[in-house]
Scaffold this motif. Structure first.
Motif, short mmCIF file in Angstrom:
data_model
loop_
_atom_site.label_atom_id
_atom_site.label_comp_id
_atom_site.label_asym_id
_atom_site.label_seq_id
_atom_site.Cartn_x
_atom_site.Cartn_y
_atom_site.Cartn_z
N LEU A 54 52.01 46.88 43.23
CA LEU A 54 53.35 46.34 43.69
C LEU A 54 53.72 45.13 42.63
CD1 LEU A 54 55.94 45.91 45.55
CD2 LEU A 54 54.44 44.64 46.95
N ALA A 55 54.89 44.91 42.06
CA ALA A 55 55.24 43.84 41.48
C ALA A 55 56.51 43.37 41.43
CB ALA A 55 54.88 44.05 39.83
N GLY A 56 57.11 42.05 41.52
CA GLY A 56 58.37 41.87 41.41
C GLY A 56 59.11 41.84 40.09
N ARG A 57 60.33 41.91 40.13
CA ARG A 57 61.06 42.15 39.04
C ARG A 57 60.95 41.16 38.00
NH1 ARG A 57 65.02 40.15 36.65
NH2 ARG A 57 65.56 39.10 38.44
N GLY A 58 60.86 39.85 38.57
CA GLY A 58 60.48 38.76 37.41
C GLY A 58 59.29 38.99 36.71
N THR A 59 58.08 39.53 37.30
CA THR A 59 56.82 39.63 36.64
C THR A 59 57.05 40.63 35.60
OG1 THR A 59 55.80 38.56 38.41
CG2 THR A 59 54.54 40.22 37.01
N VAL A 60 57.68 41.89 36.23
CA VAL A 60 57.65 43.02 35.27
C VAL A 60 58.30 42.72 33.94
CG1 VAL A 60 58.58 45.40 35.07
CG2 VAL A 60 57.08 44.62 37.29
N GLU A 61 59.40 41.83 34.09
CA GLU A 61 60.10 41.75 32.73
C GLU A 61 59.36 40.58 32.13
OE1 GLU A 61 64.28 41.75 33.97
OE2 GLU A 61 64.16 43.90 34.44
N ALA A 62 58.94 39.41 32.58
CA ALA A 62 58.04 38.41 31.79
C ALA A 62 57.24 39.00 31.32
CB ALA A 62 57.84 37.19 32.86
N ASP A 63 56.21 39.93 31.85
CA ASP A 63 55.13 40.34 31.21
C ASP A 63 55.20 41.55 30.63
OD1 ASP A 63 53.98 37.82 32.33
OD2 ASP A 63 52.52 39.17 33.75
N THR A 64 56.42 42.12 30.34
CA THR A 64 56.59 43.63 29.84
C THR A 64 55.42 44.44 30.21
OG1 THR A 64 55.73 42.98 27.73
CG2 THR A 64 57.99 42.66 27.84
N MET A 65 55.44 44.65 31.51
CA MET A 65 54.52 45.51 32.18
C MET A 65 54.99 46.97 31.94
SD MET A 65 53.41 43.26 35.59
CE MET A 65 52.17 44.05 35.93
N SER A 66 53.81 47.80 31.90
CA SER A 66 53.97 49.31 32.13
C SER A 66 53.48 49.78 33.48
CB SER A 66 53.51 50.23 31.24
OG SER A 66 51.96 49.98 31.32
N MET A 67 52.69 48.85 34.20
CA MET A 67 52.00 48.97 35.09
C MET A 67 51.11 50.31 35.24
SD MET A 67 54.98 47.65 37.86
CE MET A 67 54.01 47.74 39.23
N GLY A 68 50.63 50.74 34.32
CA GLY A 68 49.74 51.95 34.12
C GLY A 68 48.24 51.61 34.12
N LEU A 69 47.61 52.80 34.19
CA LEU A 69 46.04 52.78 34.20
C LEU A 69 45.70 53.21 32.93
CD1 LEU A 69 43.53 51.87 36.01
CD2 LEU A 69 43.40 54.09 36.74
N SER A 70 45.42 52.48 32.01
CA SER A 70 45.18 53.13 30.41
C SER A 70 43.66 53.49 30.31
CB SER A 70 45.38 52.01 29.52
OG SER A 70 44.87 50.75 29.87
N ARG A 71 42.69 53.18 31.23
CA ARG A 71 41.20 53.44 30.85
C ARG A 71 41.27 55.05 31.39
NH1 ARG A 71 37.08 49.04 32.89
NH2 ARG A 71 35.80 50.85 33.16
N LEU A 72 40.68 55.73 30.54
CA LEU A 72 40.37 57.19 30.66
C LEU A 72 39.25 57.54 31.63
CD1 LEU A 72 41.38 59.89 29.81
CD2 LEU A 72 39.69 60.00 27.79
N ASP A 73 38.21 56.52 31.57
CA ASP A 73 37.16 56.79 32.57
C ASP A 73 37.44 56.71 34.10
OD1 ASP A 73 37.60 53.87 31.81
OD2 ASP A 73 35.42 53.63 32.69
N LEU A 74 38.45 55.44 34.21
CA LEU A 74 38.88 55.23 35.50
C LEU A 74 39.79 56.50 35.95
CD1 LEU A 74 39.36 51.45 35.20
CD2 LEU A 74 37.57 52.75 36.48
N ARG A 75 40.70 56.90 35.10
CA ARG A 75 41.58 58.16 35.55
C ARG A 75 40.76 59.11 35.82
NH1 ARG A 75 46.92 57.78 32.64
NH2 ARG A 75 46.52 60.07 32.44
N GLU A 76 39.82 59.44 35.14
CA GLU A 76 39.03 60.78 35.35
C GLU A 76 38.12 60.50 36.75
OE1 GLU A 76 38.21 62.11 30.76
OE2 GLU A 76 36.50 60.96 31.86
N GLU A 77 37.77 59.21 37.10
CA GLU A 77 37.03 58.97 38.39
C GLU A 77 37.97 59.33 39.47
OE1 GLU A 77 34.94 55.16 39.35
OE2 GLU A 77 34.43 55.73 37.27
N ARG A 78 39.17 58.82 39.01
CA ARG A 78 40.28 59.24 40.35
C ARG A 78 40.28 60.51 40.63
NH1 ARG A 78 43.93 55.12 42.23
NH2 ARG A 78 45.63 56.91 42.44
N VAL A 79 40.41 61.25 39.65
CA VAL A 79 40.78 62.52 39.49
C VAL A 79 39.80 63.57 40.31
CG1 VAL A 79 41.18 64.75 38.47
CG2 VAL A 79 42.32 62.85 37.77
N LEU A 80 38.35 62.82 40.03
CA LEU A 80 37.19 63.63 40.68
C LEU A 80 37.18 63.26 42.31
CD1 LEU A 80 34.19 62.88 37.97
CD2 LEU A 80 35.36 64.91 38.85
#
Ligand SMILES: NC(=O)c1ccc[n+]([C@@H]2O[C@H](COP(=O)([O-])OP(=O)(O)OC[C@H]3O[C@@H](n4cnc5c(N)ncnc54)[C@H](OP(=O)(O)O)[C@@H]3O)[C@@H](O)[C@H]2O)c1
Length: 235
Positions: A54-80
């Motif tokens: 969760l983030a506020g609009r101010g932060t998302v715009e100031a930090d140009t966030m995608s809020m994604g999880l880019s690490r493949l190992d962590l994505r794979e662990e979640r799927v497992l």
């Protein structure tokens, strides 16, 4: 107990970086990139351990966030573990004046929920609706507890990490919705009365202090990472 308090809400953890003089940003609200690569890596571990970010609009715009999880190992662990590869992304705004060109709307690897109000202009609704679930409350401001309860009931969010900013953290604290704080103290000072702290810019005191206990800490790269848990009655 009031009806509002009977709502089941997710467990909420706030995750922030702070300067040694207690600021989360500079007075110009520059992007919050003042911690080490190890701290950035912790951010992804914490994201991966939650059902939603969760983030506020101010932060998302100031930090140009995608809020994604880019690490493949962590994505794979979640799927497992039987989870979606990435946590849900949730952005909150009362006014709803989003920039439809923001990175959050073009990132497609995880669903996006926008919590806002009927104040959101129609042209912005039309532009962003294809890219998110738009939850608009017919009120001047988003009823935070109710909105979190909807995330739990309708999207199965049991654990949520709030990544800022200060205004949002303050409203979570006001409604006593904070269960944990993960705080990295960085060896830098910014100064400036107009630079926000964890609870935003100087403002009214909370109606009462919110107490936490330190449950864990680590020190590395000159930074101290603290993990606090809410203490709801005085020990
Ligand atoms: N160091 C860190 O860990 C860290 C973390 C996060 C952010 N930051 C920094 O903090 C700065 C941004 O501060 P900020 O105070 O603008 O952040 P913010 O809390 O993300 O943004 C404020 C805006 O978010 C919306 N919002 C916040 N709480 C809300 C609530 N309860 N209900 C509905 N809408 C709500 C409102 O949007 P509307 O105006 O659209 O209604 C409000 O104006 C940036 O410099 C960023 O880099 C630092």
């Amino acid at each position: 107990m009031s009806a509002g308090h009977a709502l089941r809400v997710p467990r909420v953890c706030a995750h922030f970086a702070m300067s040694a003089d207690g600021k989360i940003s500079t007075k110009n609200l520059t992007p919050s990139r003042f911690t080490s690569p190890a701290d950035k890596s912790r951010l992804h571990l914490i994201r991966a351990a939650n059902d939603a970010i969760l983030a506020g609009r101010g932060t998302v715009e100031a930090d140009t966030m995608s809020m994604g999880l880019s690490r493949l190992d962590l994505r794979e662990e979640r799927v497992l573990q039987g989870l979606p590869p990435e946590p849900l992304r949730v952005v909150i705004s009362n006014e709803g004046r989003f920039n439809p060109a923001s990175k959050i709307f073009s990132y497609t690897s995880s669903p996006l929920i926008i919590l806002s109000t009927s104040r959101m202009p129609q042209d912005i609704r039309d532009a962003i609706a294809p890219h998110c679930d738009l939850l608009l409350f017919d009120a001047p401001s988003v009823p935070l507890r109710k909105a979190l309860a909807m995330l739990r009931r309708d999207y199965g969010v049991k654990r949520l990490v709030c990544e800022g900013g200060g205004q949002l953290l303050r409203s979570l604290a006001l409604e006593d919705l904070l269960d944990e704080i993960r705080l990295t103290i960085a060896p830098v000072i910014f100064g400036g009365s107009a630079a926000p702290s964890l609870t935003g810019l100087p403002s009214e005191l909370l109606p009462e202090p919110r107490f936490f206990r330190l449950s864990k800490y680590t020190v590395s790269d000159g930074e101290c990472a603290l993990h606090y848990a809410r203490r709801r009655c005085k020990d």
